[in-house]
Design a protein around this motif. Structure first.
Motif, PDB file in Angstrom:
ATOM      1  N   PRO A 158      -4.466  -7.572  -9.121  1.00 16.82           N
ATOM      2  CA  PRO A 158      -3.093  -7.046  -9.087  1.00 16.82           C
ATOM      3  C   PRO A 158      -3.023  -5.744  -8.298  1.00 16.82           C
ATOM      4  O   PRO A 158      -4.011  -5.011  -8.178  1.00 16.82           O
ATOM      5  CB  PRO A 158      -2.771  -6.828 -10.569  1.00 16.82           C
ATOM      6  N   PRO A 159      -1.869  -5.433  -7.735  1.00 19.30           N
ATOM      7  CA  PRO A 159      -1.721  -4.169  -6.983  1.00 19.30           C
ATOM      8  C   PRO A 159      -1.659  -2.975  -7.921  1.00 19.30           C
ATOM      9  O   PRO A 159      -1.464  -3.129  -9.129  1.00 19.30           O
ATOM     10  CB  PRO A 159      -0.411  -4.377  -6.227  1.00 19.30           C
ATOM     11  N   PRO A 160      -1.795  -1.768  -7.396  1.00 21.97           N
ATOM     12  CA  PRO A 160      -1.676  -0.577  -8.252  1.00 21.97           C
ATOM     13  C   PRO A 160      -0.254  -0.422  -8.801  1.00 21.97           C
ATOM     14  O   PRO A 160       0.683  -1.112  -8.388  1.00 21.97           O
ATOM     15  CB  PRO A 160      -2.050   0.570  -7.295  1.00 21.97           C
ATOM     16  N   ASP A 161      -0.105   0.507  -9.745  1.00 23.06           N
ATOM     17  CA  ASP A 161       1.211   0.776 -10.323  1.00 23.06           C
ATOM     18  C   ASP A 161       2.175   1.237  -9.235  1.00 23.06           C
ATOM     19  O   ASP A 161       1.845   2.077  -8.387  1.00 23.06           O
ATOM     20  CB  ASP A 161       1.101   1.863 -11.401  1.00 23.06           C
ATOM     21  N   GLY A 162       3.368   0.692  -9.301  1.00 20.20           N
ATOM     22  CA  GLY A 162       4.393   1.065  -8.331  1.00 20.20           C
ATOM     23  C   GLY A 162       4.280   0.349  -7.004  1.00 20.20           C
ATOM     24  O   GLY A 162       5.056   0.644  -6.085  1.00 20.20           O
ATOM     25  N   SER A 163       3.335  -0.570  -6.866  1.00 17.31           N
ATOM     26  CA  SER A 163       3.145  -1.302  -5.608  1.00 17.31           C
ATOM     27  C   SER A 163       3.455  -2.777  -5.810  1.00 17.31           C
ATOM     28  O   SER A 163       3.538  -3.264  -6.935  1.00 17.31           O
ATOM     29  CB  SER A 163       1.711  -1.135  -5.095  1.00 17.31           C
ATOM     30  N   ILE A 164       3.600  -3.452  -4.706  1.00 20.91           N
ATOM     31  CA  ILE A 164       3.824  -4.891  -4.693  1.00 20.91           C
ATOM     32  C   ILE A 164       2.859  -5.500  -3.685  1.00 20.91           C
ATOM     33  O   ILE A 164       2.499  -4.859  -2.684  1.00 20.91           O
ATOM     34  CB  ILE A 164       5.293  -5.217  -4.346  1.00 20.91           C
ATOM     35  N   LYS A 165       2.406  -6.718  -3.980  1.00 23.08           N
ATOM     36  CA  LYS A 165       1.348  -7.315  -3.170  1.00 23.08           C
ATOM     37  C   LYS A 165       1.869  -8.536  -2.438  1.00 23.08           C
ATOM     38  O   LYS A 165       2.544  -9.396  -3.014  1.00 23.08           O
ATOM     39  CB  LYS A 165       0.161  -7.703  -4.055  1.00 23.08           C
ATOM     40  N   LEU A 166       1.500  -8.629  -1.127  1.00 26.14           N
ATOM     41  CA  LEU A 166       1.874  -9.740  -0.278  1.00 26.14           C
ATOM     42  C   LEU A 166       0.612 -10.475   0.151  1.00 26.14           C
ATOM     43  O   LEU A 166      -0.268  -9.875   0.781  1.00 26.14           O
ATOM     44  CB  LEU A 166       2.641  -9.278   0.968  1.00 26.14           C
ATOM     45  N   ASN A 167       0.517 -11.738  -0.199  1.00 25.93           N
ATOM     46  CA  ASN A 167      -0.607 -12.580   0.219  1.00 25.93           C
ATOM     47  C   ASN A 167      -0.141 -13.536   1.310  1.00 25.93           C
ATOM     48  O   ASN A 167       0.909 -14.175   1.180  1.00 25.93           O
ATOM     49  CB  ASN A 167      -1.163 -13.373  -0.958  1.00 25.93           C
ATOM     50  N   PHE A 168      -0.944 -13.620   2.382  1.00 32.44           N
ATOM     51  CA  PHE A 168      -0.600 -14.461   3.527  1.00 32.44           C
ATOM     52  C   PHE A 168      -1.698 -15.501   3.746  1.00 32.44           C
ATOM     53  O   PHE A 168      -2.869 -15.277   3.430  1.00 32.44           O
ATOM     54  CB  PHE A 168      -0.444 -13.628   4.801  1.00 32.44           C
ATOM     55  N   SER A 169      -1.292 -16.620   4.335  1.00 33.06           N
ATOM     56  CA  SER A 169      -2.256 -17.660   4.677  1.00 33.06           C
ATOM     57  C   SER A 169      -1.718 -18.457   5.850  1.00 33.06           C
ATOM     58  O   SER A 169      -0.499 -18.642   5.998  1.00 33.06           O
ATOM     59  CB  SER A 169      -2.530 -18.594   3.491  1.00 33.06           C
TER      60      SER A 169
ATOM     61  N   GLY B 252      13.883  -2.518  -1.443  1.00 36.25           N
ATOM     62  CA  GLY B 252      13.566  -1.136  -1.798  1.00 36.25           C
ATOM     63  C   GLY B 252      12.115  -0.870  -2.110  1.00 36.25           C
ATOM     64  O   GLY B 252      11.782   0.223  -2.608  1.00 36.25           O
ATOM     65  N   PHE B 253      11.204  -1.806  -1.824  1.00 34.81           N
ATOM     66  CA  PHE B 253       9.784  -1.584  -2.079  1.00 34.81           C
ATOM     67  C   PHE B 253       9.197  -0.789  -0.907  1.00 34.81           C
ATOM     68  O   PHE B 253       9.342  -1.173   0.259  1.00 34.81           O
ATOM     69  CB  PHE B 253       9.053  -2.916  -2.236  1.00 34.81           C
ATOM     70  N   ARG B 254       8.504   0.297  -1.213  1.00 34.74           N
ATOM     71  CA  ARG B 254       7.938   1.153  -0.168  1.00 34.74           C
ATOM     72  C   ARG B 254       6.425   1.319  -0.287  1.00 34.74           C
ATOM     73  O   ARG B 254       5.819   2.008   0.533  1.00 34.74           O
ATOM     74  CB  ARG B 254       8.596   2.543  -0.216  1.00 34.74           C
ATOM     75  N   SER B 255       5.833   0.721  -1.289  1.00 37.35           N
ATOM     76  CA  SER B 255       4.378   0.747  -1.442  1.00 37.35           C
ATOM     77  C   SER B 255       3.894  -0.700  -1.465  1.00 37.35           C
ATOM     78  O   SER B 255       4.123  -1.429  -2.447  1.00 37.35           O
ATOM     79  CB  SER B 255       3.968   1.478  -2.717  1.00 37.35           C
ATOM     80  N   LEU B 256       3.251  -1.122  -0.371  1.00 35.74           N
ATOM     81  CA  LEU B 256       2.906  -2.524  -0.180  1.00 35.74           C
ATOM     82  C   LEU B 256       1.410  -2.685   0.010  1.00 35.74           C
ATOM     83  O   LEU B 256       0.751  -1.836   0.625  1.00 35.74           O
ATOM     84  CB  LEU B 256       3.636  -3.092   1.044  1.00 35.74           C
ATOM     85  N   VAL B 257       0.890  -3.779  -0.503  1.00 35.35           N
ATOM     86  CA  VAL B 257      -0.505  -4.168  -0.306  1.00 35.35           C
ATOM     87  C   VAL B 257      -0.504  -5.533   0.385  1.00 35.35           C
ATOM     88  O   VAL B 257       0.034  -6.505  -0.169  1.00 35.35           O
ATOM     89  CB  VAL B 257      -1.276  -4.235  -1.636  1.00 35.35           C
ATOM     90  N   LEU B 258      -1.069  -5.606   1.588  1.00 39.32           N
ATOM     91  CA  LEU B 258      -1.151  -6.856   2.344  1.00 39.32           C
ATOM     92  C   LEU B 258      -2.555  -7.423   2.197  1.00 39.32           C
ATOM     93  O   LEU B 258      -3.541  -6.702   2.383  1.00 39.32           O
ATOM     94  CB  LEU B 258      -0.832  -6.628   3.824  1.00 39.32           C
TER      95      LEU B 258
ATOM     96  N   VAL C 120      -4.041  -2.575   3.636  1.00 38.10           N
ATOM     97  CA  VAL C 120      -4.450  -3.923   4.036  1.00 38.10           C
ATOM     98  C   VAL C 120      -5.799  -4.250   3.409  1.00 38.10           C
ATOM     99  O   VAL C 120      -6.725  -3.430   3.452  1.00 38.10           O
ATOM    100  CB  VAL C 120      -4.527  -4.050   5.565  1.00 38.10           C
ATOM    101  N   LEU C 121      -5.922  -5.459   2.841  1.00 39.51           N
ATOM    102  CA  LEU C 121      -7.159  -5.925   2.224  1.00 39.51           C
ATOM    103  C   LEU C 121      -7.544  -7.280   2.817  1.00 39.51           C
ATOM    104  O   LEU C 121      -6.670  -8.071   3.209  1.00 39.51           O
ATOM    105  CB  LEU C 121      -6.994  -6.070   0.712  1.00 39.51           C
ATOM    106  N   GLN C 122      -8.837  -7.522   2.861  1.00 40.12           N
ATOM    107  CA  GLN C 122      -9.344  -8.851   3.203  1.00 40.12           C
ATOM    108  C   GLN C 122     -10.030  -9.417   1.969  1.00 40.12           C
ATOM    109  O   GLN C 122     -10.865  -8.756   1.344  1.00 40.12           O
ATOM    110  CB  GLN C 122     -10.332  -8.783   4.364  1.00 40.12           C
ATOM    111  N   CYS C 123      -9.693 -10.650   1.604  1.00 41.60           N
ATOM    112  CA  CYS C 123     -10.227 -11.258   0.391  1.00 41.60           C
ATOM    113  C   CYS C 123     -10.985 -12.528   0.743  1.00 41.60           C
ATOM    114  O   CYS C 123     -10.887 -13.055   1.855  1.00 41.60           O
ATOM    115  CB  CYS C 123      -9.102 -11.565  -0.597  1.00 41.60           C
TER     116      CYS C 123
END
Length: 510
Positions: free
Chosen positions: A348-359, A408-414, A453-456
């Motif tokens: 899960p992303p940190p508090d206050g963030s939202i996570k976007l997964n791409f494929s 309105g999301f300004r903290s993103l995890v890709l 940005v993360l690589q999984c």
């Protein structure tokens, strides 16, 4: 290399505004465009070299339009090639028409040449008005810049027959002299008695590596001779290798097929045959020129020394071994890899963030994105059938980021399995010229928020990968705002995403 150097001259002549370029233009192309210029017998050697490679370079030289000051007929601004060769009407080689003369209100107007040019001819004019000159693009390279490696790959003719053994001679951490000698052995390019006889030299042939007088040939020195057979048999027996062979080439082919899961054994096996060839050649020269006697232990010592040096070059802080083959063999046998079990899950992303997964599914042709909050709940989903290839993957990222910014999301995890994603987002990394506009749009959207940005691993990206596979055989795009709207397999993977997947890794201790 000579053709690549000529290509660089033509590239610099076409792209760099220099004193040399102005001189060459004034001397040879005062009235005719350089692409339309014909070679003359009185031209200099350098200019003839440049013209000899011109057509091949111009075929991969495009233009990124910023002013439009490119020649309408002889610069490849449309991607179709030089229009002057496709539509050679009389006098076109002297035409000085610029593309900017046919741009009206940001649109291309070619009505004066409706009878010559094909309908629907288009150009990318999204960057017109910038204060830089039109930029040439080297289409062979992903970054659009000229390089010798890409030029050699472009200009080198494909071999009619590619010998796999010749390409296997070259290994990293193996001395060049060893690889070059192996290449000469396989090509028969050594000054042995049989090779000299082909040039008409009458030689009383004798192999100095054998006690019995035998005619010297390449096959005898490196395979059939007494010393060669003893050396090959020693190393094959010590490594436990058993395969049939009838000559040097079949022997090397058998070595190529040996597979080991121990990284040290695999590293040594692929380099050991060429070190043996090198030491056998040294043994032959010692016996011939220094009148030494054949010695199998001396060859074994030299091979063991070469193996120890290769290991030291690859792992200078780990494997420092003496030139003793039994010691090396016992050391690599004791270095057994062990298997490590890891649990991989969606984090899960940190508090206050939202996570976007791409494929992106290259096999089935689909691109997808899932936007999830810290609790793992679905906020937004998008799936597109990739009719336009990898560009649809950028479209998925653009639309997902636009939705997050609009909400309105300004903290993103890709997150994605693609290692290139971080380079696409990083503004300091050169982007592939073919995706320049897509990458620019992505970086602009990322600049509006705080993006990480993360690589999984694939096991941590299963729901969005299943969604990309699902949309591959569909048409159009699909938006998902609720969990119940997702396909059953994607919904099941999403609900059970907290259950870790087991991944086995081989860990080699130093």
């Amino acid at each position: 290399m000579v053709r690549a150097s000529s290509a660089k001259l033509w590239w610099n002549f076409r792209r760099v505004y220099s004193l040399w370029g102005s001189f060459m233009t004034a001397k040879y192309c005062s009235r005719v465009h350089p692409v339309a210029k014909l070679v003359q017998s009185s031209d200099s050697h350098t200019w003839k070299r440049m013209l000899s490679i011109r057509n091949e370079v111009e075929a991969v030289l495009g233009w990124r339009l910023t002013h439009g000051d490119v020649n309408l007929w002889w610069d490849n601004w449309s991607g179709l090639g030089t229009l002057g060769r496709l539509y050679p009407f009389p006098g076109v080689e002297y035409s000085g028409d610029l593309l900017s003369d046919f741009i009206q209100n940001g649109e291309l107007d070619l009505s004066p040449y409706d009878d010559l040019l094909p309908p629907g001819l288009e150009a990318d004019m999204s960057r017109l008005g910038q204060r830089v000159a039109d930029i040439p693009i080297w289409r062979v390279a992903t970054d659009g810049f000229f390089s010798f490696s890409s030029a050699k790959s472009l200009l080198r003719p494909e071999p009619v027959y590619s010998d796999p053994l010749l390409s296997a001679c070259w290994h990293k951490h193996l001395p060049f002299k060893v690889s070059f000698l192996a290449w000469r052995v396989l090509r028969g390019r050594l000054p042995t008695d049989d090779a000299m006889a082909r040039f008409g030299h009458l030689i009383v042939s004798r192999c100095w590596c054998c006690n019995n007088p035998v005619r010297e040939t390449i096959d005898h020195i490196f395979y059939a001779g007494d010393t060669a057979r003893a050396v090959w048999g020693f190393f094959m027996g010590s490594l436990g290798l058993r395969f049939s062979h009838r000559g040097l080439r079949t022997l090397l082919t058998g070595w190529k097929r040996v597979v080991s899961h121990n990284r040290l054994v695999a590293f040594i096996i692929c380099r050991l045959p060429y070190l043996i060839l090198w030491e056998l050649w040294k043994q032959r020269n010692t016996c011939l020129h220094s009148r030494g006697s054949p010695s199998v232990p001396r060859v074994v010592y030299g091979v063991a020394k070469g193996v120890a040096e290769c290991l030291f070059r690859r792992w200078p802080q780990e494997h420092i071994l003496p030139p003793n083959w039994p010691v090396i063999l016992s050391y690599i046998d004791s270095t057994v890899p062990r298997r490590v079990v890891r649990a991989v899950r969606w984090d899960p992303p940190p508090d206050g963030s939202i996570k976007l997964n791409f494929s992106y599914s290259e096999a089935l042709g689909g691109a997808a994105a899932l936007v999830r909050n810290r609790g793992g709940g679905l906020c937004y989903g998008l799936a597109i059938s990739a009719d336009d290839g990898f560009r649809d993957f950028f479209q998925v990222m653009h639309r997902s980021l636009e939705w997050c910014l609009a909400e309105g999301f300004r903290s993103l995890v890709l997150e994605s399995v693609l290692p290139e994603l971080k380079g696409y987002v990083d503004p300091t990394t050169p982007s592939p010229w073919v995706f320049d506009s897509d990458v620019s749009r992505l970086r602009f959207l990322c600049s509006c928020a705080s993006v990480f940005v993360l690589q999984c691993l694939p096991q941590g990206n299963l729901p969005v990968a299943a969604l990309a596979d699902w949309v591959g055989d569909k048409d159009g795009d699909f938006i998902f705002s609720n969990l119940s709207d997702l396909p059953p397999r994607v919904r099941a993977l999403l609900v059970h995403d907290d259950i870790p997947s087991v991944v086995f890794d081989d860990y080699d201790p130093p």
